[in-house]
Design an enzyme around this catalytic site. Structure first.
Site, mmCIF file in Angstrom:
data_model
loop_
_atom_site.group_PDB
_atom_site.id
_atom_site.type_symbol
_atom_site.label_atom_id
_atom_site.label_comp_id
_atom_site.label_asym_id
_atom_site.label_seq_id
_atom_site.Cartn_x
_atom_site.Cartn_y
_atom_site.Cartn_z
ATOM 1 N N ASP A 1 37.197 20.875 56.192
ATOM 2 C CA ASP A 1 36.562 20.414 57.430
ATOM 3 C C ASP A 1 35.379 19.515 57.043
ATOM 4 O O ASP A 1 34.215 19.891 57.190
ATOM 5 C CB ASP A 1 36.122 21.622 58.252
ATOM 6 N N HIS B 1 39.152 30.640 52.512
ATOM 7 C CA HIS B 1 37.944 31.451 52.696
ATOM 8 C C HIS B 1 37.579 32.178 51.397
ATOM 9 O O HIS B 1 36.410 32.229 51.019
ATOM 10 C CB HIS B 1 38.166 32.497 53.795
#
Ligand code: AMP
Length: 290
Positions: A150, A37
């Site tokens: 992802d 992140h």
């Protein structure tokens, strides 16, 4: 850093920034923040100000049997980390505000959402695209940052943005890994010590394929076979899928070509882990990014 809980205030703040001709960047997350992140946030800060990080554990992207209730939540620690990084706004809406009683509207990227991750997790991508479209509407960011970890999700979101003529550019950032190659993920916290060790098998399988590519292998089936062999040798791992797809359309390919993604979905114990590597051809050479 200001923490914003309501949609109305988030809209006003973002609208104000846009009206001042500032470049608004959005980093959507489900919290339990880690180095993956943080790398998206740093990428956002290089291009945008203000940077808005959202934390929302989106119930619509969890199937009934999945881990919604036990998904790690640590808002205070996340807030402190974001503060330390000098993020401008943390947007942390409640589920009640995002999905009030009577909520009925979903957006689906057809065809892509049912394959690979979508096959094992029915309804997952419908939940993802719906929440991301809502976040894009609320914040109207110029840029939104997603991780290649992802890869299918990033591809589906990019497709949605293109198909619906959204004013947000989707930026996809590299995978951040632990020293032993395991891709950082909030779900790694579920792994017990033996599983944590076994989890390196995803990176090892990709590494084996990379080695074959370096030695000249171009046949997708043979590369998939090499990876399956590595995965099958790990007793704590159960492979869900190994696939090689074209980066442009996510269709399976039989031979390596210009741009492709080698994708893995693997259970380690009860935890589902994802990993992938990008293969690109440049001047007749195949370059691999893990
Ligand atoms: P999540 O909170 O798991 O929904 O992830 C939020 C964003 O962080 C998504 O765009 C993910 O692809 C990205 N992300 C998660 N793990 C990593 C990682 N190891 N490296 C880079 N990006 C990541």
């Amino acid at each position: 850093m200001e923490t914003i809980y309501t949609l109305e205030w988030m809209k006003q703040v973002a609208r104000q920034a846009r009206s001042e001709n500032r470049l608004v960047g959005l980093v959507p997350t489900m919290g339990a923040l880690h180095g993956g992140h943080f790398s998206l946030i740093r990428a956002a800060q290089q291009q945008c100000a203000p940077v808005i990080t959202s934390i929302f554990v989106n119930p619509k992207q969890f199937a009934a049997h999945e881990d919604l209730d036990k998904y790690p939540r640590q808002l205070e620690a996340d807030r402190a980390a974001l503060e330390g990084m000098r993020v401008d706004y943390l947007f942390a809406p409640t589920a009640k505000e995002m999905y009030p009683d009577g909520f009925r509207t979903y957006v689906t990227v057809e065809g892509l959402s049912e394959r690979l991750e979508g096959k094992s997790r029915p309804g997952h991508f419908r939940g993802v695209t719906t929440v991301v479209l809502k976040l894009f509407e609320i914040v109207q960011p110029h840029f939104a940052f997603f991780g290649r970890k992802d890869a299918q999700q990033a591809h589906i979101i990019r497709r949605m943005a293109q198909d619906l003529n959204l004013d947000t550019a989707v930026v996809v950032c590299p995978i951040v890994r632990e020293a032993d190659g395991l891709a950082l993920s909030s779900r790694n916290a579920y792994l017990n010590p033996a599983e944590r060790q076994a989890a390196t098998v995803l990176h090892r399988a990709l590494g084996a394929a990379r080695q074959e590519i370096a030695m000249g292998e171009r046949d997708a089936l043979r590369l998939m076979g090499v990876m399956r062999k590595v995965l099958d040798a790990e007793p704590l791992a159960a492979t869900d899928y190994v696939e090689i797809v074209d980066t442009e359309n996510f269709e399976p390919i039989t031979r390596l070509r210009r741009g492709c993604l080698v994708l893995l979905g693997v259970f380690v114990g009860k935890t589902r882990l994802l990993d992938n590597m990008l293969v690109e051809e440049k001047n007749g050479e195949f370059l691999v990014s893990l």
